[in-house]
Motif scaffolding. Sequence first.
Motif, PDB file in Angstrom:
ATOM      1  N   CYS A  86       0.839  -1.191   0.000  1.00 52.76           N
ATOM      2  CA  CYS A  86       0.000   0.000   0.000  1.00 52.76           C
ATOM      3  C   CYS A  86       0.877   1.244   0.000  1.00 52.76           C
ATOM      4  O   CYS A  86       2.088   1.167   0.237  1.00 52.76           O
ATOM      5  N   THR A  89       0.011   7.723   3.930  1.00 56.75           N
ATOM      6  CA  THR A  89       0.221   9.156   4.061  1.00 56.75           C
ATOM      7  C   THR A  89       0.283   9.531   5.528  1.00 56.75           C
ATOM      8  O   THR A  89      -0.617   9.180   6.305  1.00 56.75           O
ATOM      9  N   GLU A  99       4.444  10.832   2.083  1.00 56.29           N
ATOM     10  CA  GLU A  99       3.970   9.549   1.565  1.00 56.29           C
ATOM     11  C   GLU A  99       5.108   8.537   1.509  1.00 56.29           C
ATOM     12  O   GLU A  99       6.280   8.888   1.451  1.00 56.29           O
ATOM     13  N   GLY A 132      -3.708   8.359   5.955  1.00 60.80           N
ATOM     14  CA  GLY A 132      -4.181   7.753   4.713  1.00 60.80           C
ATOM     15  C   GLY A 132      -3.533   6.421   4.428  1.00 60.80           C
ATOM     16  O   GLY A 132      -2.339   6.231   4.667  1.00 60.80           O
ATOM     17  N   ASN A 134      -3.744   3.732   1.121  1.00 56.91           N
ATOM     18  CA  ASN A 134      -4.276   3.470  -0.210  1.00 56.91           C
ATOM     19  C   ASN A 134      -3.730   2.138  -0.706  1.00 56.91           C
ATOM     20  O   ASN A 134      -2.558   2.017  -1.040  1.00 56.91           O
ATOM     21  N   ARG A 135      -4.606   1.125  -0.752  1.00 60.96           N
ATOM     22  CA  ARG A 135      -4.190  -0.209  -1.182  1.00 60.96           C
ATOM     23  C   ARG A 135      -4.018  -0.305  -2.691  1.00 60.96           C
ATOM     24  O   ARG A 135      -3.371  -1.234  -3.183  1.00 60.96           O
ATOM     25  N   ASP A 136      -4.608   0.625  -3.436  1.00 57.45           N
ATOM     26  CA  ASP A 136      -4.615   0.511  -4.898  1.00 57.45           C
ATOM     27  C   ASP A 136      -3.577   1.391  -5.582  1.00 57.45           C
ATOM     28  O   ASP A 136      -3.350   1.246  -6.780  1.00 57.45           O
ATOM     29  N   GLY A 137      -2.961   2.319  -4.852  1.00 50.16           N
ATOM     30  CA  GLY A 137      -2.104   3.295  -5.511  1.00 50.16           C
ATOM     31  C   GLY A 137      -0.634   2.955  -5.564  1.00 50.16           C
ATOM     32  O   GLY A 137       0.140   3.644  -6.235  1.00 50.16           O
TER      33      GLY A 137
END
Length: 332
Positions: A86, A89, A99, A132, A134-137
Amino acid sequence: MPHTKRQSSAQVLSVYSADDVFVSNGVAEGDGLSFADELVFDDVYQVKPSATRHRLALHIDGSISKMAVGAGSDMGKAGNALYLDCIITFMASDGSTHEGIVIVEVEDGGVEDIFFMPMTQMSTHADYRLVGVNRDGALTRFAEMSCVSFAKGTHITLGSGEQRKIEDLKVGDKVLTRDDGQQEIRWIGQNTFRATGEFAPVLIKEGTLHNTNDLILSPDHRIFVYQREDRLGAGRSELLVRARHLINGDTVQQVDGGYIDYFQLLFDDHQIIYAEGIAAESLLLDERTRNALPETAEAYRHAHRHHMDYEVQEKLLKSGNAADLLRSASTR
């Protein structure tokens, strides 16, 4: 463009051990950074004063889903699978955001180790609140970081000899290449990133490598140099040298701070083109970089080319005056 045989590729990342980035206040207090399923929002992290970033060598065998620890890595066990879990942030106490990518090492189906690759400079003793996950980014950001890029304002040599700023180029323009004459641009990428930490751009000052103006590149961008005399001891005349390995704090500097506008140029094949009068590589499309391109470019794939074998090992460039040696070697 026809598909070509998939190849293995390698890359070296600068990472922390997850234990070096720990929860100083929150639900998981005392624990090191973990993968997405175990992270808790609003936990406050710190980087240990003793923390050191290490080299994590990657080996990618044809597909980003087949990424493993490479030979010679300072971290992990060679051959173990690696997964980009992942992108997280943090928010610092001054309101700035930071990040990084969480990377998981797996052996025999179980988690063996966890690494953290920050994309900004993080200080010890500072508080970083997790805001934050984000598993997809992660794949896209990893791809963007792997794309070699020229800074806005860079002059590119066209087939006609015209010097045109990269932001003024268009798809279909013909650019002069070292090996294949004039070649049409197939795709132009543009991104804006924070110019900080390991990913801050590298400035090669005017004249350092016979460049006609200052040249600003992404850190892993490779410059092509022809040596008339083998001053580095590379055993050959033709060399590819990563910009980050030429940094000497004087004529070649890493410029930290603010934001950077980056551009990428894609051709039918990986090319050596001319930027500010010196030879540098174009975007190499492989399994590391393809997630940064739009779906319309999915059919593109680059085959191995002879100049890819010219890359100089970092150990030959650690003298601190590699840029001076290369400049003199290319003129004698």
